[in-house]
Design a protein around this motif. Structure first.
Motif, PDB file in Angstrom:
ATOM      1  N   VAL A 233       0.791  -1.092  -0.038  1.00  0.00           N
ATOM      2  CA  VAL A 233      -0.162   0.003  -0.036  1.00  0.00           C
ATOM      3  C   VAL A 233       0.893   1.252   0.223  1.00  0.00           C
ATOM      4  CG1 VAL A 233      -1.417   1.289   1.356  1.00  0.00           C
ATOM      5  CG2 VAL A 233      -2.127  -1.142   1.123  1.00  0.00           C
ATOM      6  N   ILE A 234       0.236   2.222  -0.614  1.00  0.00           N
ATOM      7  CA  ILE A 234       0.707   3.551  -0.338  1.00  0.00           C
ATOM      8  C   ILE A 234      -0.352   4.344  -0.075  1.00  0.00           C
ATOM      9  CG2 ILE A 234       1.685   5.768  -1.415  1.00  0.00           C
ATOM     10  CD1 ILE A 234       3.403   4.101  -3.093  1.00  0.00           C
ATOM     11  N   LEU A 235      -0.066   5.138   1.271  1.00  0.00           N
ATOM     12  CA  LEU A 235      -1.007   5.733   1.985  1.00  0.00           C
ATOM     13  C   LEU A 235      -0.804   7.468   1.710  1.00  0.00           C
ATOM     14  CD1 LEU A 235      -3.289   6.833   4.298  1.00  0.00           C
ATOM     15  CD2 LEU A 235      -1.350   6.286   5.832  1.00  0.00           C
ATOM     16  N   GLU A 236      -1.721   8.116   1.127  1.00  0.00           N
ATOM     17  CA  GLU A 236      -1.476   9.498   1.094  1.00  0.00           C
ATOM     18  C   GLU A 236      -2.630  10.292   1.819  1.00  0.00           C
ATOM     19  OE1 GLU A 236      -0.637  12.947  -2.334  1.00  0.00           O
ATOM     20  OE2 GLU A 236      -1.872  11.275  -2.941  1.00  0.00           O
ATOM     21  N   VAL A 237      -1.981  11.155   2.982  1.00  0.00           N
ATOM     22  CA  VAL A 237      -2.783  11.907   3.629  1.00  0.00           C
ATOM     23  C   VAL A 237      -2.508  13.344   3.308  1.00  0.00           C
ATOM     24  CG1 VAL A 237      -3.347  12.408   5.990  1.00  0.00           C
ATOM     25  CG2 VAL A 237      -2.849  10.212   5.647  1.00  0.00           C
ATOM     26  N   VAL A 238      -3.652  13.834   3.181  1.00  0.00           N
ATOM     27  CA  VAL A 238      -3.965  15.146   2.692  1.00  0.00           C
ATOM     28  C   VAL A 238      -4.921  15.999   3.224  1.00  0.00           C
ATOM     29  CG1 VAL A 238      -4.211  16.861   0.783  1.00  0.00           C
ATOM     30  CG2 VAL A 238      -3.011  14.892   0.042  1.00  0.00           C
ATOM     31  N   GLY A 239      -4.779  16.833   4.425  1.00  0.00           N
ATOM     32  CA  GLY A 239      -5.708  17.187   5.365  1.00  0.00           C
ATOM     33  C   GLY A 239      -6.173  16.252   6.182  1.00  0.00           C
TER      34      GLY A 239
END
Length: 170
Positions: free
Chosen positions: A139-145
């Motif tokens: 997985v790649i987790l991307e958190v934006v806000g």
């Protein structure tokens, strides 16, 4: 902020190195949820923060980690100590104790992500022995806000669209 998450690689080395090389310039952190069956000091794991799985005999890795990732509390464990093959309830209680917003785990080799009681649970699956799917995943987790984008990839780096989704963290 982007994070690479993998688990249950069970002795693989070339595949880990390929994944690291593929994503090293796009992620800020790399996490391994256990059962690498490699030494914590191995070349393949040097880019990772990781935990010990039930097959990591003699490992000096911790059983769990709590990591602040851009102001979000992320909990990392293998899952065998919380009976995750049967229920996520025990893992949920531990995440609540630690005030974690994201709980990453492995052990079951079943890839998936779900939001339960405001905690995002992520199992990246296995890059060696997947269960319930043919694809060997991470997985790649991307958190934006407050948005968390979970992108599943197969071991060769192809995104698995039907598994990838977005969640809202509160």
């Amino acid at each position: 902020m982007k994070v690479l998450i993998m688990s249950d690689s069970h002795g693989l080395t070339k595949e880990i190195a390929d994944i690291v090389n593929r994503h090293k310039n796009e992620v800020e952190f790399m996490f391994h949820c256990g059962d690498s069956e490699l030494s914590a000091k191995s070349t393949e794991l040097k880019s990772f923060q990781g935990v010990k799985g039930n097959c990591d005999f003699g490992s000096d890795l911790p059983n769990e980690l709590l990591i602040d990732v851009s102001g979000i509390s992320l909990y990392l464990t293998h899952g065998h100590l919380y009976n995750v093959k049967s229920t996520l309830m025990n893992l949920k209680y531990r995440a609540l104790e630690l005030n974690a917003k994201i709980a990453c785990y492995g052990h079951s080799h079943i890839a998936g992500a779900e939001l339960i009681d405001e905690i995002l649970f992520i199992n990246p699956g296995s890059i060696r022995l997947p269960v319930l799917r043919k694809q060997k995943t991470y997985v790649i987790l991307e958190v934006v806000g407050t948005k968390a984008n979970i992108m599943f990839y197969d071991v060769n780096g192809k995104m698995i669209e039907d598994m990838s989704e977005q969640f809202t963290l509160t």
